[in-house]
Motif scaffolding. Structure first.
Motif, mmCIF file in Angstrom:
data_model
loop_
_atom_site.group_PDB
_atom_site.id
_atom_site.type_symbol
_atom_site.label_atom_id
_atom_site.label_comp_id
_atom_site.label_asym_id
_atom_site.label_seq_id
_atom_site.Cartn_x
_atom_site.Cartn_y
_atom_site.Cartn_z
ATOM 1 N N ASP A 189 0.804 -1.210 0.000
ATOM 2 C CA ASP A 189 0.000 0.000 0.000
ATOM 3 C C ASP A 189 0.840 1.266 0.000
ATOM 4 O OD1 ASP A 189 -2.596 -1.025 0.008
ATOM 5 O OD2 ASP A 189 -2.501 -1.457 2.119
ATOM 6 N N ALA A 190 2.126 1.181 0.435
ATOM 7 C CA ALA A 190 2.949 2.367 0.581
ATOM 8 C C ALA A 190 3.172 3.000 -0.779
ATOM 9 C CB ALA A 190 4.267 2.018 1.240
ATOM 10 N N LYS A 191 2.803 4.262 -0.909
ATOM 11 C CA LYS A 191 3.030 4.995 -2.135
ATOM 12 C C LYS A 191 4.006 6.126 -1.925
ATOM 13 C CE LYS A 191 -1.405 4.163 -4.380
ATOM 14 N NZ LYS A 191 -2.553 4.808 -5.047
ATOM 15 N N THR A 192 4.419 6.359 -0.695
ATOM 16 C CA THR A 192 5.335 7.447 -0.386
ATOM 17 C C THR A 192 6.492 6.943 0.456
ATOM 18 O OG1 THR A 192 4.190 8.086 1.644
ATOM 19 C CG2 THR A 192 3.428 9.112 -0.393
ATOM 20 N N THR A 193 7.621 7.640 0.354
ATOM 21 C CA THR A 193 8.790 7.345 1.158
ATOM 22 C C THR A 193 9.226 8.619 1.853
ATOM 23 O OG1 THR A 193 9.505 5.664 -0.431
ATOM 24 C CG2 THR A 193 11.121 6.407 1.169
ATOM 25 N N GLN A 194 9.377 8.531 3.176
ATOM 26 C CA GLN A 194 9.791 9.688 3.967
ATOM 27 C C GLN A 194 10.925 9.265 4.903
ATOM 28 O OE1 GLN A 194 5.316 10.416 5.231
ATOM 29 N NE2 GLN A 194 6.517 12.244 5.679
ATOM 30 N N PRO A 195 11.810 10.210 5.245
ATOM 31 C CA PRO A 195 12.811 9.877 6.267
ATOM 32 C C PRO A 195 12.125 9.588 7.595
ATOM 33 C CG PRO A 195 12.874 12.215 5.711
ATOM 34 C CD PRO A 195 11.954 11.575 4.733
ATOM 35 N N THR A 196 12.733 8.731 8.359
ATOM 36 C CA THR A 196 12.127 8.338 9.639
ATOM 37 C C THR A 196 12.087 9.491 10.618
ATOM 38 O OG1 THR A 196 12.929 6.091 9.317
ATOM 39 C CG2 THR A 196 12.283 6.717 11.549
ATOM 40 N N SER A 197 13.161 10.268 10.660
ATOM 41 C CA SER A 197 13.215 11.358 11.624
ATOM 42 C C SER A 197 14.072 12.501 11.102
ATOM 43 C CB SER A 197 13.762 10.864 12.968
ATOM 44 O OG SER A 197 15.090 10.423 12.826
ATOM 45 N N MET A 198 13.811 13.693 11.652
ATOM 46 C CA MET A 198 14.584 14.884 11.317
ATOM 47 C C MET A 198 14.597 15.806 12.519
ATOM 48 S SD MET A 198 13.230 15.957 7.517
ATOM 49 C CE MET A 198 14.313 17.359 7.510
ATOM 50 N N ASP A 199 15.653 16.597 12.629
ATOM 51 C CA ASP A 199 15.724 17.638 13.642
ATOM 52 C C ASP A 199 15.769 18.990 12.948
ATOM 53 O OD1 ASP A 199 18.030 15.793 15.777
ATOM 54 O OD2 ASP A 199 15.850 15.730 15.618
ATOM 55 N N CYS A 200 15.276 20.001 13.642
ATOM 56 C CA CYS A 200 15.313 21.357 13.108
ATOM 57 C C CYS A 200 15.477 22.318 14.277
ATOM 58 C CB CYS A 200 14.023 21.655 12.343
ATOM 59 S SG CYS A 200 13.917 23.337 11.706
ATOM 60 N N ALA A 201 16.304 23.337 14.095
ATOM 61 C CA ALA A 201 16.477 24.338 15.134
ATOM 62 C C ALA A 201 15.287 25.281 15.159
ATOM 63 C CB ALA A 201 17.765 25.124 14.898
ATOM 64 N N GLU A 202 14.885 25.635 16.352
ATOM 65 C CA GLU A 202 13.757 26.552 16.517
ATOM 66 C C GLU A 202 14.028 27.861 15.770
ATOM 67 O OE1 GLU A 202 13.118 27.663 20.561
ATOM 68 O OE2 GLU A 202 11.027 28.226 20.224
ATOM 69 N N GLY A 203 13.025 28.333 15.034
ATOM 70 C CA GLY A 203 13.156 29.563 14.275
ATOM 71 C C GLY A 203 13.661 29.371 12.854
ATOM 72 N N ARG A 204 14.219 28.197 12.583
ATOM 73 C CA ARG A 204 14.694 27.931 11.230
ATOM 74 C C ARG A 204 13.597 27.249 10.421
ATOM 75 N NH1 ARG A 204 20.341 28.271 11.103
ATOM 76 N NH2 ARG A 204 20.033 28.273 8.846
ATOM 77 N N ALA A 205 13.807 27.204 9.109
ATOM 78 C CA ALA A 205 12.847 26.513 8.254
ATOM 79 C C ALA A 205 13.039 25.004 8.361
ATOM 80 C CB ALA A 205 13.015 26.963 6.807
ATOM 81 N N ALA A 206 11.936 24.297 8.441
ATOM 82 C CA ALA A 206 11.972 22.833 8.423
ATOM 83 C C ALA A 206 11.526 22.381 7.040
ATOM 84 C CB ALA A 206 11.051 22.256 9.484
ATOM 85 N N ASN A 207 12.367 21.592 6.385
ATOM 86 C CA ASN A 207 12.069 21.095 5.042
ATOM 87 C C ASN A 207 11.916 19.580 5.110
ATOM 88 O OD1 ASN A 207 12.602 23.588 3.165
ATOM 89 N ND2 ASN A 207 14.308 23.528 4.601
ATOM 90 N N LEU A 208 10.701 19.115 4.922
ATOM 91 C CA LEU A 208 10.423 17.684 5.039
ATOM 92 C C LEU A 208 10.186 17.108 3.646
ATOM 93 C CD1 LEU A 208 9.074 19.191 7.717
ATOM 94 C CD2 LEU A 208 8.529 16.837 8.250
ATOM 95 N N PRO A 209 11.065 16.177 3.219
ATOM 96 C CA PRO A 209 10.930 15.622 1.871
ATOM 97 C C PRO A 209 10.007 14.414 1.824
ATOM 98 C CG PRO A 209 12.926 14.805 2.865
ATOM 99 C CD PRO A 209 12.276 15.702 3.895
ATOM 100 N N CYS A 210 9.481 14.164 0.639
ATOM 101 C CA CYS A 210 8.640 12.993 0.412
ATOM 102 C C CYS A 210 8.813 12.543 -1.037
ATOM 103 C CB CYS A 210 7.178 13.339 0.688
ATOM 104 S SG CYS A 210 6.035 11.973 0.418
#
Lengths: 111, 115
Positions: free
Chosen positions: A1-22
């Motif tokens: 059923d999986a149609k997408t792949t995402q990283p398991t985890s990410m960190d981001c510093a407060e105030g910075r942009a978070a970019n989450l890929p798929c």
């Protein structure tokens, strides 16, 4: 059923942009890309969706590549309250199909 | 507040008992979905209604599970003879067939613990 792949985890510093890929390389022409997030012990929260154009709302921006095989969710100024699991889902826009969540990306915003 | 209401928020029951959960969707939404979520996993689809018709059921929905949506408004999910493996968060979502993208909005869920 999986149609997408995402990283398991990410960190981001407060105030910075978070970019989450798929990655969604098998996306069909009638399928939209939806993003939801889930904060611990709460129901999933809708963030944004798109078909082929980039989209922006008060929560985030969605960048979809021209070939539609991948996308990036951008949280422009991450706050501690953005710490959550983020799910990228592809589904026909008719809504007649269910949402397949997978395991998502656990984003941790660091002070 | 997404507008989807679920009741109760928490339920503890003894193994073998029956439980029933209720979901009130956003008023103008004609589609309603039930999902189940266990610890560390994403939500898994159980069943889907369009108006009062149950159009799709997952293989996860064993014969101990039954869902109804009388009159196409609220929905109930009943689990008979509960087992410890039924312990999970049960989520309800609703969407409108008439809006572009048919965005599904979720309730806060009912957390079931079977002891």
């Amino acid at each position: 059923d999986a149609k997408t792949t995402q990283p398991t985890s990410m960190d981001c510093a407060e105030g910075r942009a978070a970019n989450l890929p798929c990655n969604h390389s098998t996306i069909s022409g009638n399928e939209y890309v939806y993003w939801y997030r889930q904060i611990h012990s709460q129901g999933p929260q809708y963030i944004i969706h798109g078909l082929k154009n980039n989209e922006t709302n008060e929560m985030a921006s969605l960048i979809i590549t021209e070939d539609r095989k991948s996308s990036t969710l951008i949280l422009p100024h991450a706050t501690l309250r953005d710490t959550a699991v983020y799910y990228c889902i592809v589904r026909p826009g008719t809504g007649a199909n269910n949402l397949f969540f997978g395991t998502g990306t656990r984003l941790t915003v660091i002070p | 507040d997404t507008g989807v209401s679920q009741d109760p928020r928490h339920k503890i029951t003894k193994r073998g008992q029956n439980v029933t959960f209720r979901c009130d969707p956003i008023s103008e939404h004609n589609r309603l979905y039930w999902y189940r979520q266990t610890l560390g996993q994403g939500p898994e689809f159980l069943t889907y209604f369009q108006n009062e018709a149950q159009l799709e059921k997952s293989r996860l929905l064993s014969d101990r599970f039954s869902a109804e949506r009388p009159k196409g408004s609220f929905s109930t999910l009943e689990i008979q003879r509960t087992e410890q493996g039924d312990s999970a968060m049960y989520l309800c979502a609703s969407s409108s067939q008439r809006t572009v993208g048919s965005i599904a909005f979720f309730g806060q869920g009912t957390r079931l613990t079977v002891v």
